[in-house]
Motif scaffolding. Structure first.
Motif, mmCIF file in Angstrom:
data_model
loop_
_atom_site.group_PDB
_atom_site.id
_atom_site.type_symbol
_atom_site.label_atom_id
_atom_site.label_comp_id
_atom_site.label_asym_id
_atom_site.label_seq_id
_atom_site.Cartn_x
_atom_site.Cartn_y
_atom_site.Cartn_z
ATOM 1 N N HIS A 40 0.790 -1.232 0.000
ATOM 2 C CA HIS A 40 0.000 0.000 0.000
ATOM 3 C C HIS A 40 0.826 1.287 0.000
ATOM 4 O O HIS A 40 0.263 2.376 0.046
ATOM 5 C CB HIS A 40 -0.969 -0.003 1.186
ATOM 6 C CG HIS A 40 -2.037 -1.045 1.065
ATOM 7 N ND1 HIS A 40 -3.179 -0.872 0.308
ATOM 8 C CD2 HIS A 40 -2.124 -2.297 1.590
ATOM 9 C CE1 HIS A 40 -3.925 -1.955 0.381
ATOM 10 N NE2 HIS A 40 -3.305 -2.845 1.150
ATOM 11 N N SER A 42 2.697 4.396 -1.448
ATOM 12 C CA SER A 42 2.428 5.158 -2.676
ATOM 13 C C SER A 42 3.499 4.926 -3.729
ATOM 14 O O SER A 42 3.243 5.060 -4.925
ATOM 15 C CB SER A 42 2.282 6.645 -2.360
ATOM 16 O OG SER A 42 3.438 7.121 -1.708
ATOM 17 N N SER A 48 -1.769 -3.210 -7.520
ATOM 18 C CA SER A 48 -2.941 -2.359 -7.754
ATOM 19 C C SER A 48 -3.731 -2.046 -6.487
ATOM 20 O O SER A 48 -4.857 -1.579 -6.565
ATOM 21 C CB SER A 48 -3.861 -3.013 -8.783
ATOM 22 O OG SER A 48 -4.386 -4.227 -8.259
ATOM 23 N N PRO A 50 -5.047 -0.038 -3.146
ATOM 24 C CA PRO A 50 -5.182 1.395 -2.872
ATOM 25 C C PRO A 50 -3.995 1.870 -2.039
ATOM 26 O O PRO A 50 -3.548 1.179 -1.130
ATOM 27 C CB PRO A 50 -6.496 1.503 -2.099
ATOM 28 C CG PRO A 50 -6.765 0.145 -1.575
ATOM 29 C CD PRO A 50 -6.086 -0.821 -2.495
ATOM 30 N N LYS A 51 -3.467 3.005 -2.389
ATOM 31 C CA LYS A 51 -2.243 3.493 -1.763
ATOM 32 C C LYS A 51 -2.522 4.395 -0.561
ATOM 33 O O LYS A 51 -3.591 4.990 -0.434
ATOM 34 C CB LYS A 51 -1.389 4.256 -2.778
ATOM 35 C CG LYS A 51 -1.049 3.442 -4.017
ATOM 36 C CD LYS A 51 -0.326 2.150 -3.681
ATOM 37 C CE LYS A 51 0.050 1.405 -4.944
ATOM 38 N NZ LYS A 51 -0.202 0.007 -4.886
ATOM 39 N N ASP A 54 -4.535 7.864 -0.664
ATOM 40 C CA ASP A 54 -5.314 8.037 -1.896
ATOM 41 C C ASP A 54 -6.795 7.948 -1.535
ATOM 42 O O ASP A 54 -7.436 6.909 -1.689
ATOM 43 C CB ASP A 54 -4.927 6.984 -2.929
ATOM 44 C CG ASP A 54 -5.606 7.195 -4.280
ATOM 45 O OD1 ASP A 54 -6.584 7.971 -4.350
ATOM 46 O OD2 ASP A 54 -5.156 6.581 -5.257
ATOM 47 N N LYS A 56 -9.529 9.092 -2.783
ATOM 48 C CA LYS A 56 -10.494 8.744 -3.836
ATOM 49 C C LYS A 56 -10.553 7.230 -4.038
ATOM 50 O O LYS A 56 -11.635 6.641 -4.070
ATOM 51 C CB LYS A 56 -10.115 9.443 -5.133
ATOM 52 C CG LYS A 56 -11.085 9.169 -6.258
ATOM 53 C CD LYS A 56 -10.681 9.873 -7.536
ATOM 54 C CE LYS A 56 -11.667 9.502 -8.636
ATOM 55 N NZ LYS A 56 -11.125 9.751 -9.951
ATOM 56 N N GLU A 57 -9.410 6.602 -4.164
ATOM 57 C CA GLU A 57 -9.380 5.145 -4.368
ATOM 58 C C GLU A 57 -9.941 4.403 -3.152
ATOM 59 O O GLU A 57 -10.684 3.431 -3.298
ATOM 60 C CB GLU A 57 -7.961 4.670 -4.674
ATOM 61 C CG GLU A 57 -7.853 3.184 -4.921
ATOM 62 C CD GLU A 57 -8.626 2.668 -6.130
ATOM 63 O OE1 GLU A 57 -8.997 1.479 -6.121
ATOM 64 O OE2 GLU A 57 -8.858 3.448 -7.079
ATOM 65 N N TRP A 58 -9.590 4.860 -1.954
ATOM 66 C CA TRP A 58 -10.114 4.220 -0.754
ATOM 67 C C TRP A 58 -11.634 4.370 -0.682
ATOM 68 O O TRP A 58 -12.333 3.422 -0.319
ATOM 69 C CB TRP A 58 -9.460 4.772 0.508
ATOM 70 C CG TRP A 58 -8.130 4.160 0.771
ATOM 71 C CD1 TRP A 58 -6.902 4.733 0.608
ATOM 72 C CD2 TRP A 58 -7.880 2.827 1.234
ATOM 73 N NE1 TRP A 58 -5.904 3.846 0.949
ATOM 74 C CE2 TRP A 58 -6.479 2.667 1.334
ATOM 75 C CE3 TRP A 58 -8.702 1.754 1.578
ATOM 76 C CZ2 TRP A 58 -5.891 1.479 1.766
ATOM 77 C CZ3 TRP A 58 -8.105 0.575 2.001
ATOM 78 C CH2 TRP A 58 -6.728 0.446 2.094
ATOM 79 N N GLU A 60 -13.717 4.684 -3.201
ATOM 80 C CA GLU A 60 -14.297 3.778 -4.199
ATOM 81 C C GLU A 60 -14.288 2.341 -3.697
ATOM 82 O O GLU A 60 -15.277 1.610 -3.856
ATOM 83 C CB GLU A 60 -13.523 3.888 -5.515
ATOM 84 C CG GLU A 60 -13.740 5.210 -6.227
ATOM 85 C CD GLU A 60 -12.838 5.414 -7.433
ATOM 86 O OE1 GLU A 60 -12.079 4.478 -7.800
ATOM 87 O OE2 GLU A 60 -12.888 6.514 -8.014
ATOM 88 N N ARG A 61 -13.199 1.926 -3.088
ATOM 89 C CA ARG A 61 -13.119 0.565 -2.532
ATOM 90 C C ARG A 61 -14.124 0.381 -1.409
ATOM 91 O O ARG A 61 -14.739 -0.676 -1.282
ATOM 92 C CB ARG A 61 -11.715 0.263 -2.017
ATOM 93 C CG ARG A 61 -10.624 0.324 -3.058
ATOM 94 C CD ARG A 61 -10.504 -0.989 -3.802
ATOM 95 N NE ARG A 61 -9.481 -0.873 -4.838
ATOM 96 C CZ ARG A 61 -8.493 -1.705 -5.008
ATOM 97 N NH1 ARG A 61 -8.361 -2.752 -4.227
ATOM 98 N NH2 ARG A 61 -7.630 -1.526 -5.975
#
Length: 107
Positions: A40, A42, A48, A50-51, A54, A56-58, A60-61
């Protein structure tokens, strides 16, 4: 419990909340730095996951998982290429939750 006693107890609990949050933040950071960082971080572009930080990615997950509890369940059980409990069976759900919260909010 008498109202005055209940009020004093509530005030005592409220006074502890910042320390508890700080303690959970330290726990989350510790778990991240000892286990989660491998995938995780960055800087890790080969995975792939989530970093760290991040948001936005977290988010979405988290939506796909059905909320924070869903993310924790995925971490406990493993999901995709992620092994159960990040490959450290001794981690409990509370530790994983603290790490997820840390990764979601870190900058």
């Amino acid at each position: 419990m008498r109202p005055a006693t209940a009020l004093l107890a509530a005030c005592g609990l409220l006074a502890c909340l910042p320390a508890l949050a700080q303690s959970q933040g330290r726990l989350g950071r510790e778990v991240y730095e000892t286990v989660c960082i491998a995938c995780h971080a960055s800087e890790n572009v080969m995975v792939s996951s989530p970093k760290l930080g991040d948001r936005k990615e977290w988010q979405e997950r988290m939506v796909r998982a059905g909320g924070l509890d869903g993310l924790v369940r995925n971490a406990v059980q493993g999901v995709g290429a992620m092994p159960a409990r990040g490959g450290k069976q001794e981690l409990d759900a509370g530790q994983l939750k603290a790490a997820i919260r840390y990764m979601m909010q870190a900058d």
